[in-house]
Design an enzyme around this catalytic site. Structure first.
Site, PDB file in Angstrom:
ATOM      1  CG  ASN A 162      -1.892   1.090   1.294  1.00 38.19           C
ATOM      2  OD1 ASN A 162      -1.541   2.261   1.275  1.00 38.19           O
ATOM      3  ND2 ASN A 162      -3.167   0.736   1.334  1.00 38.19           N
ATOM      4  CG  HIS A 201      -5.911  -0.212  -1.547  1.00 40.99           C
ATOM      5  ND1 HIS A 201      -7.169  -0.637  -1.165  1.00 40.99           N
ATOM      6  CD2 HIS A 201      -5.790   1.060  -1.092  1.00 40.99           C
ATOM      7  CE1 HIS A 201      -7.790   0.331  -0.516  1.00 40.99           C
ATOM      8  NE2 HIS A 201      -6.980   1.378  -0.460  1.00 40.99           N
ATOM      9  CD  GLU A 226      -5.182  -6.411  -1.972  1.00 38.17           C
ATOM     10  OE1 GLU A 226      -4.837  -5.214  -1.856  1.00 38.17           O
ATOM     11  OE2 GLU A 226      -5.915  -6.974  -1.144  1.00 38.17           O
ATOM     12  CB  SER A 283     -10.199  -9.375   4.278  1.00 34.18           C
ATOM     13  OG  SER A 283     -11.402  -9.593   3.591  1.00 34.18           O
ATOM     14  CB  CYS A 289     -10.724  -2.644  -0.090  1.00 36.96           C
ATOM     15  SG  CYS A 289     -10.095  -2.079  -1.695  1.00 36.96           S
ATOM     16  CB  CYS A 297      -7.988  -5.025  -3.712  1.00 35.38           C
ATOM     17  SG  CYS A 297      -6.980  -3.532  -3.475  1.00 35.38           S
ATOM     18  CG  ASP A 307      -5.836   2.453   2.648  1.00 36.88           C
ATOM     19  OD1 ASP A 307      -5.361   3.096   1.692  1.00 36.88           O
ATOM     20  OD2 ASP A 307      -5.747   1.211   2.735  1.00 36.88           O
TER      21      ASP A 307
END
Lengths: 152, 152
Positions: free
Chosen positions: A43, A54, A56, A81, A83, A86, A146
């Site tokens: 991130n 982010h 990913e 986990s 968002c 992503c 975020d």
């Protein structure tokens, strides 16, 4: 899929790098079906004033332009986990599987990933959870920003 | 919401810029509830070898780091129905509305946006559709790569 996978270790290493830089400590690593790391990243909200990098997204971006075939059977490792953004990125490129470090500090689009045919595995890493818990306690404003939530 | 909105015109201008650069001609513009342009941008797959800078992602990125309150009541204008990644990005930041130029050349996550409480308006722009149709005919490989589909 476990916390000893090279992809998971790379994602965790990225998360720690992010924390060391004063950023949101989430890391990710995209691994091809034959086990090659295609891209990894973390991130960059704080470091680059980025609203979209982010973990990913950084991993996908660092993997560069690839044909659809490169993502076939691929696994996205992420320390948290994912968002909604992503989650959507993993669906766009049709990765086979998303391996998450934990979902105790945040629950993202896991159910939607499954509904779109993507396997989701939670390796329940105490190290990922401890890192996120520490960060959220230290910098709640950065964290809420975020995930698009108002600060308390 | 119409094809004469400043946000739509900015998105269309971005799409044309992208075409002029040899890229995927999709543009986007994020407008606050009080009508200010927060960020605009276009797809940068070809120009930056980017796998993630779709138009909506570019617009969000160019808007920079913002608190959740900045997105409240905001509208994302985009010249094309948003892919799953861009759909997720709009959900992450809880924009109020997504205005799309057309969905005849590609249908993205419109139903999912609606299911998550985001208004979707299609202004059915012949100009957006003509630009995409021309691009897809000229560069089918770039297009398929951008939406994670194998080339024919």
């Amino acid at each position: 899929m476990s916390t000893t996978d090279a992809g998971f270790l790379a994602a965790l290493d990225e998360a720690k790098q992010g924390y060391g830089e004063g950023g949101v400590p989430i890391g990710a690593c995209l691994v091809s079906k034959d086990g090659r790391i295609l891209g990894r990243g973390h991130n960059m909200r704080v470091q680059n004033s980025s609203a979209t990098l982010h973990a990913e997204i950084s991993a996908l971006e660092n993997a560069g332009r690839l044909p659809a075939s490169a993502y076939e059977g691929a696994t996205m490792y992420t320390t948290l986990s994912p968002c909604d953004m992503c989650t959507g990125a993993c669906i766009l490129y049709k990765v086979k599987r998303v391996v998450i470090g934990e979902n105790n500090t945040f629950v993202g689009g896991e159910d939607y990933l499954k509904s779109r045919g993507i396997e989701v595995i939670n390796v329940k890493s105490p190290e990922c959870e401890a890192l996120m818990t520490k960060f959220i306690t230290e910098k709640p404003g950065d964290w809420n920003e975020d995930i698009g939530e108002p600060s308390a």
